[in-house]
Write an enzyme that holds these catalytic residues in place. Structure first.
Site, PDB file in Angstrom:
ATOM      1  N   ARG A 158     -28.479   5.373  37.043  1.00 53.75           N
ATOM      2  CA  ARG A 158     -26.567   6.245  35.439  1.00 53.75           C
ATOM      3  C   ARG A 158     -27.101   5.038  34.510  1.00 53.75           C
ATOM      4  O   ARG A 158     -26.436   4.981  33.873  1.00 53.75           O
ATOM      5  CB  ARG A 158     -25.745   5.566  36.375  1.00 53.75           C
ATOM      6  CG  ARG A 158     -25.029   6.499  37.486  1.00 53.75           C
ATOM      7  CD  ARG A 158     -23.770   5.884  38.216  1.00 53.75           C
ATOM      8  NE  ARG A 158     -24.782   4.570  39.269  1.00 53.75           N
ATOM      9  CZ  ARG A 158     -23.397   3.869  39.913  1.00 53.75           C
ATOM     10  NH1 ARG A 158     -22.365   4.515  40.133  1.00 53.75           N
ATOM     11  NH2 ARG A 158     -24.220   3.358  40.642  1.00 53.75           N
ATOM     12  N   ASP A 187     -31.721   9.877  48.323  1.00 59.37           N
ATOM     13  CA  ASP A 187     -30.855   8.133  49.149  1.00 59.37           C
ATOM     14  C   ASP A 187     -31.016   7.373  51.092  1.00 59.37           C
ATOM     15  O   ASP A 187     -31.682   8.631  50.979  1.00 59.37           O
ATOM     16  CB  ASP A 187     -29.381   8.533  49.031  1.00 59.37           C
ATOM     17  CG  ASP A 187     -28.442   6.881  48.828  1.00 59.37           C
ATOM     18  OD1 ASP A 187     -28.394   7.212  48.044  1.00 59.37           O
ATOM     19  OD2 ASP A 187     -28.044   6.757  50.242  1.00 59.37           O
ATOM     20  N   TYR A 210     -23.308   2.036  58.184  1.00 59.41           N
ATOM     21  CA  TYR A 210     -22.944   2.708  56.809  1.00 59.41           C
ATOM     22  C   TYR A 210     -22.316   3.646  57.517  1.00 59.41           C
ATOM     23  O   TYR A 210     -21.138   4.196  58.317  1.00 59.41           O
ATOM     24  CB  TYR A 210     -23.355   3.783  56.079  1.00 59.41           C
ATOM     25  CG  TYR A 210     -23.871   2.398  54.928  1.00 59.41           C
ATOM     26  CD1 TYR A 210     -23.051   2.687  53.788  1.00 59.41           C
ATOM     27  CD2 TYR A 210     -25.132   1.742  54.760  1.00 59.41           C
ATOM     28  CE1 TYR A 210     -23.447   1.274  52.458  1.00 59.41           C
ATOM     29  CE2 TYR A 210     -25.724   1.305  53.719  1.00 59.41           C
ATOM     30  CZ  TYR A 210     -24.537   1.010  52.618  1.00 59.41           C
ATOM     31  OH  TYR A 210     -24.768  -0.251  51.362  1.00 59.41           O
ATOM     32  N   ARG A 217     -34.759   1.550  42.122  1.00 58.28           N
ATOM     33  CA  ARG A 217     -33.723   2.784  41.060  1.00 58.28           C
ATOM     34  C   ARG A 217     -33.588   3.052  40.023  1.00 58.28           C
ATOM     35  O   ARG A 217     -32.765   2.678  38.782  1.00 58.28           O
ATOM     36  CB  ARG A 217     -31.579   1.773  41.638  1.00 58.28           C
ATOM     37  CG  ARG A 217     -31.235   1.610  42.384  1.00 58.28           C
ATOM     38  CD  ARG A 217     -30.035   3.052  42.758  1.00 58.28           C
ATOM     39  NE  ARG A 217     -29.949   2.786  44.022  1.00 58.28           N
ATOM     40  CZ  ARG A 217     -28.835   2.713  44.895  1.00 58.28           C
ATOM     41  NH1 ARG A 217     -27.873   2.456  43.333  1.00 58.28           N
ATOM     42  NH2 ARG A 217     -28.545   2.380  45.628  1.00 58.28           N
ATOM     43  N   ARG A 230     -26.581  14.694  36.958  1.00 59.68           N
ATOM     44  CA  ARG A 230     -26.180  14.542  37.632  1.00 59.68           C
ATOM     45  C   ARG A 230     -24.805  15.343  36.756  1.00 59.68           C
ATOM     46  O   ARG A 230     -24.014  16.236  38.110  1.00 59.68           O
ATOM     47  CB  ARG A 230     -24.939  12.706  37.629  1.00 59.68           C
ATOM     48  CG  ARG A 230     -24.898  13.392  39.440  1.00 59.68           C
ATOM     49  CD  ARG A 230     -23.902  11.653  39.246  1.00 59.68           C
ATOM     50  NE  ARG A 230     -23.178  11.202  38.810  1.00 59.68           N
ATOM     51  CZ  ARG A 230     -22.386  10.390  38.270  1.00 59.68           C
ATOM     52  NH1 ARG A 230     -22.583   9.365  39.249  1.00 59.68           N
ATOM     53  NH2 ARG A 230     -21.695  10.160  37.517  1.00 59.68           N
TER      54      ARG A 230
HETATM   55  O1  CP3 Z   1     -34.741   3.511  43.131  1.00 60.83           O
HETATM   56  C1  CP3 Z   1     -34.521   5.374  42.968  1.00 60.83           C
HETATM   57  O2  CP3 Z   1     -34.786   5.190  41.417  1.00 60.83           O
HETATM   58  C2  CP3 Z   1     -34.668   6.269  43.770  1.00 60.83           C
HETATM   59  C3  CP3 Z   1     -33.223   6.496  44.506  1.00 60.83           C
HETATM   60  C4  CP3 Z   1     -32.914   5.657  45.505  1.00 60.83           C
HETATM   61  C5  CP3 Z   1     -30.906   6.138  45.749  1.00 60.83           C
HETATM   62  N1  CP3 Z   1     -30.195   4.911  46.546  1.00 60.83           N
HETATM   63  C6  CP3 Z   1     -30.411   6.880  44.502  1.00 60.83           C
HETATM   64  C7  CP3 Z   1     -28.814   6.851  43.957  1.00 60.83           C
HETATM   65  C8  CP3 Z   1     -32.460   4.856  46.469  1.00 60.83           C
HETATM   66  C9  CP3 Z   1     -34.608   4.547  47.137  1.00 60.83           C
HETATM   67  C10 CP3 Z   1     -31.718   4.969  46.789  1.00 60.83           C
HETATM   68  C11 CP3 Z   1     -31.680   3.451  48.582  1.00 60.83           C
HETATM   69  C12 CP3 Z   1     -30.112   3.109  48.525  1.00 60.83           C
HETATM   70  N2  CP3 Z   1     -29.685   3.918  49.189  1.00 60.83           N
HETATM   71  C13 CP3 Z   1     -29.964   2.186  49.526  1.00 60.83           C
HETATM   72  C14 CP3 Z   1     -30.747   0.829  49.133  1.00 60.83           C
HETATM   73  C15 CP3 Z   1     -31.301   0.472  47.882  1.00 60.83           C
HETATM   74  C16 CP3 Z   1     -30.538  -0.682  47.840  1.00 60.83           C
HETATM   75  O3  CP3 Z   1     -29.939  -0.628  46.790  1.00 60.83           O
HETATM   76  O4  CP3 Z   1     -29.938  -1.596  49.045  1.00 60.83           O
HETATM   77  C17 CP3 Z   1     -28.377   1.953  49.890  1.00 60.83           C
HETATM   78  C18 CP3 Z   1     -27.695   0.650  49.907  1.00 60.83           C
HETATM   79  C19 CP3 Z   1     -27.790   3.088  49.494  1.00 60.83           C
HETATM   80  C20 CP3 Z   1     -26.845   3.894  49.740  1.00 60.83           C
HETATM   81  C21 CP3 Z   1     -26.452   4.286  48.437  1.00 60.83           C
HETATM   82  N3  CP3 Z   1     -25.901   5.095  47.671  1.00 60.83           N
HETATM   83  C22 CP3 Z   1     -24.838   3.152  47.713  1.00 60.83           C
HETATM   84  C23 CP3 Z   1     -23.919   2.308  48.505  1.00 60.83           C
HETATM   85  C24 CP3 Z   1     -24.473   3.790  46.873  1.00 60.83           C
HETATM   86  C25 CP3 Z   1     -23.306   3.675  45.996  1.00 60.83           C
HETATM   87  C26 CP3 Z   1     -23.353   2.903  44.831  1.00 60.83           C
HETATM   88  C27 CP3 Z   1     -23.484   3.141  43.376  1.00 60.83           C
HETATM   89  O5  CP3 Z   1     -24.592   2.252  42.457  1.00 60.83           O
HETATM   90  O6  CP3 Z   1     -22.577   3.720  42.943  1.00 60.83           O
HETATM   91  C28 CP3 Z   1     -25.471   4.834  46.539  1.00 60.83           C
HETATM   92  C29 CP3 Z   1     -25.251   5.961  45.623  1.00 60.83           C
HETATM   93  C30 CP3 Z   1     -26.831   6.352  44.581  1.00 60.83           C
HETATM   94  N4  CP3 Z   1     -28.209   6.561  45.378  1.00 60.83           N
HETATM   95  C31 CP3 Z   1     -26.463   6.682  43.453  1.00 60.83           C
HETATM   96  C32 CP3 Z   1     -28.020   6.689  42.756  1.00 60.83           C
HETATM   97  C33 CP3 Z   1     -28.847   6.094  41.273  1.00 60.83           C
HETATM   98  C34 CP3 Z   1     -25.413   6.189  42.082  1.00 60.83           C
HETATM   99  C35 CP3 Z   1     -25.180   7.996  42.343  1.00 60.83           C
HETATM  100  C36 CP3 Z   1     -24.588   8.146  41.171  1.00 60.83           C
HETATM  101  O7  CP3 Z   1     -25.311   8.965  40.561  1.00 60.83           O
HETATM  102  O8  CP3 Z   1     -23.114   8.034  41.280  1.00 60.83           O
END
Ligand code: CP3
Length: 354
Positions: free
Chosen positions: A31, A77, A154, A27, A40
């Site tokens: 944010r 994602d 999910y 990640r 964003r």
């Molecule tokens: O690592 C990186 O920088 C690459 C981008 C990346 C994102 N999600 C961007 C993201 C990667 C590799 C993921 C994987 C992901 N997404 C996982 C597996 C890894 C982990 O963290 O366990 C999972 C379970 C998800 C599903 C997901 N996406 C959730 C549950 C959420 C909401 C949680 C949160 O942090 O708000 C997301 C959203 C998400 N994916 C964000 C980002 C940067 C936040 C979105 C935002 O900007 O509001």
């Protein structure tokens, strides 16, 4: 064209000698960076950012401008796959993912079909190509997908879950239906990752965030088996060097032993297993990636440096370590603190390599 200038990450994944431990952060585009929040806001919402190749490229590169990182990761994602399966993904502000049409029974599962990956997920492959061009060989680009089990949690629960009540019920009451669901996700994911490789992804990571919610036998049946199918069906051998694969089951513990037998190159390790123990489990069969607790980044620079030192010492001497956190960086982290971590890896890791 596009010869890699920094291949430390790919060499470490192959357990070849390196002069220092490479580092990237799960990640790393996110944010905690004010410049990410700005982009964003321009995109409107998270999925619009993922669908816009230029903006997805911009946020992928942001952390590389600030820190001396050794890999970039595609900005996207894991839930793009179920979105393409027609479940209707949205991210309500501050609430996490929601599916308009979750699949909760055999009848709904029977209606699922593998989508036209090249067109329905074409925006992801366009982002990969755009990022590769912009990186111009500076560091390698990681492509990724969720594990079928994690993605299925999910799809069945319809949102993030704590107890996985519905999908665990399905696993007990109608395991064949669940296996059918996992098959569709697995087949889609194979095509998805192969198209990412074709578009230019230079390493692949499979995120199995929720595998360890299962009992070990169920983990092997419902999570590991599908990750194995993915590895067996990836087209990894098209370039000069095969594309390395990293598997990450958060909380895997002793299951790392089973994961090391899949033919993957590396395992992600979270902070609940120390790297010395993980290294004993996998017997130098695969490289290890991890595993500082992301909570450490809330602490002082001194505490962060000590955490880096302890993580490097726990892995010990020799090749096959990629430094990372044990899970994604959290939005509340001060960006300066990540700089302290990355600089400490650069400074403290050469002593572990001959
Ligand atoms: O690592 C990186 O920088 C690459 C981008 C990346 C994102 N999600 C961007 C993201 C990667 C590799 C993921 C994987 C992901 N997404 C996982 C597996 C890894 C982990 O963290 O366990 C999972 C379970 C998800 C599903 C997901 N996406 C959730 C549950 C959420 C909401 C949680 C949160 O942090 O708000 C997301 C959203 C998400 N994916 C964000 C980002 C940067 C936040 C979105 C935002 O900007 O509001």
């Amino acid at each position: 064209m596009n010869e890699l200038q920094n291949d430390l990450f790919l060499r470490a994944l192959r357990r070849e000698p390196v002069p220092r431990t490479p580092v990237w952060i799960m990640r790393q585009a996110g944010r905690y960076l004010p410049e990410y929040r700005e982009v964003r806001a321009i995109a409107g919402d998270f999925m619009s950012l993922c669908r816009n190749a230029e903006l997805a490229c911009e946020v992928t590169l942001q952390p590389l401008r600030r820190y001396q990182l050794d890999a970039a990761i595609l900005f996207s994602d894991i839930l793009t796959v179920p979105d393409a399966l027609g479940l209707g993904l949205s991210f309500a502000a501050g609430e996490g993912p929601r599916f308009a049409r979750p699949v909760q029974n055999a009848a709904a599962i029977r209606k699922l079909a593998v989508p036209d990956v090249k067109s329905d997920l074409g925006y992801v492959f366009e982002a990969v190509r755009t990022i590769r061009t912009a990186l111009a060989g500076k560091v390698p680009l990681i492509g990724f997908a969720g594990s079928p089990w994690t993605v299925a949690t999910y799809m069945v629960e319809g949102r993030s879950s704590r107890d996985f009540a519905t999908i665990k019920g399905l696993a007990k009451e109608d395991p064949d239906a669940l296996l059918q669901l996992l098959d569709v996700v697995t087949e889609t994911t194979v095509q998805y990752l192969n198209a990412q490789i074709e578009a230019g992804a230079q390493a692949i990571m499979v995120f199995d965030t929720w595998g360890s919610a299962l009992e070990p036998d169920d983990y092997r049946r419902f999570s590991l088996a599908n990750m194995q199918t993915i590895i067996d069906n990836l087209a990894l051998n098209q370039g000069k060097e095969p594309v390395p694969v990293i598997l990450f089951t958060k909380g895997a513990g002793e299951l790392l032993r089973d994961m090391a037998q899949t033919g993957c190159n590396a395992l992600g390790v979270d902070w609940t297993t120390d790297l010395a123990t993980a290294r004993r489990y996998v017997q130098d069969k695969v490289a290890l990636q991890g595993n500082l607790d992301p909570a450490t980044l809330r602490e002082s620079p001194e505490v962060i440096r000590q955490g880096v030192a302890d993580t490097l010492a726990s892995y010990g001497h020799g090749p096959g370590h990629v430094f990372n956190l044990g899970h994604g960086i959290t939005p509340d982290v001060d960006p300066e603190h990540l700089g302290v971590l990355v600089d400490a890896v650069h400074e403290l890791s050469p002593q572990y390599h001959d």
